[in-house]
Design a protein around this motif. Structure first.
Motif, PDB file in Angstrom:
ATOM      1  N   VAL A   8      44.148  40.790  43.571  1.00  0.00           N
ATOM      2  CA  VAL A   8      43.547  39.235  43.976  1.00  0.00           C
ATOM      3  C   VAL A   8      42.421  39.053  43.779  1.00  0.00           C
ATOM      4  O   VAL A   8      41.495  39.823  43.929  1.00  0.00           O
ATOM      5  N   SER A  12      40.424  35.401  48.267  1.00  0.00           N
ATOM      6  CA  SER A  12      41.755  34.508  48.081  1.00  0.00           C
ATOM      7  C   SER A  12      42.682  34.463  48.959  1.00  0.00           C
ATOM      8  O   SER A  12      43.559  33.687  49.084  1.00  0.00           O
ATOM      9  N   GLU A  46      40.777  43.715  45.487  1.00  0.00           N
ATOM     10  CA  GLU A  46      40.200  42.431  45.194  1.00  0.00           C
ATOM     11  C   GLU A  46      39.366  42.664  43.934  1.00  0.00           C
ATOM     12  O   GLU A  46      38.646  43.735  43.615  1.00  0.00           O
ATOM     13  N   SER A  62      47.045  36.230  41.024  1.00  0.00           N
ATOM     14  CA  SER A  62      47.185  37.220  41.787  1.00  0.00           C
ATOM     15  C   SER A  62      48.324  38.054  40.889  1.00  0.00           C
ATOM     16  O   SER A  62      49.166  37.580  40.308  1.00  0.00           O
ATOM     17  N   LEU A  99      50.873  33.603  40.234  1.00  0.00           N
ATOM     18  CA  LEU A  99      51.317  35.071  40.544  1.00  0.00           C
ATOM     19  C   LEU A  99      51.997  35.765  39.471  1.00  0.00           C
ATOM     20  O   LEU A  99      53.005  35.285  38.817  1.00  0.00           O
TER      21      LEU A  99
END
Length: 142
Positions: A8, A12, A46, A62, A99
């Motif tokens: 991600v 976020s 991350e 993501s 995503l």
């Protein structure tokens, strides 16, 4: 063994979303596959928003990449993907278009957990019974 890596953009995810997502991923995986909860692993990583590119352009998507044992039928894999995507959007409020989600199938004979080579899908019950003593703590997280 299932290992879900969630990549991600830094900052976020709202506070508490990691635990909620990890629980959702675990519940979805176990309900679709019948795998014991103690085998489902979820790790969040991350990345700096300037570090991800798509088609040569910066992107802040993501990613959920799930390493699972090979041998699941197409219907089961589709259900995993669909339910994981729905859980992600429900928990994060992010659009499904932001995503990337994929399942990587691995030959069970190439996977080890708790010092044991994993069984093929459908052979779990016999394998667990055979290795109950070695699996102790893993099975107690059910």
């Amino acid at each position: 063994m299932p290992l879900y890596q969630v990549l991600v953009p830094a900052g976020s995810l709202a506070e508490g979303h990691r635990a909620e997502l990890a629980e959702a991923i675990t519940t979805i995986h176990t309900s679709v596959t019948g795998a014991p909860r103690g085998f489902v692993n979820v790790v969040f990583v991350e990345y700096e928003p300037s570090a991800f590119f798509t088609a040569g352009n910066p992107n802040t998507v993501s990613v959920i990449s799930g390493n699972i044992r090979a041998g699941r039928d197409r219907t089961s894999r589709a259900e995993l993907l669909t339910r994981l995507s729905a859980a992600w959007t429900a928990i994060t409020g992010q659009d499904a278009r932001s995503l990337l989600l994929g399942l990587n199938e691995m030959d069970p004979t190439s996977i080890m957990e708790a010092g044991l080579i994993m069984p093929a899908p459908g052979e779990e019950a016999e394998w667990i019974e055979q290795h109950r003593q070695e699996l102790g703590d893993v099975l107690s997280t059910q």
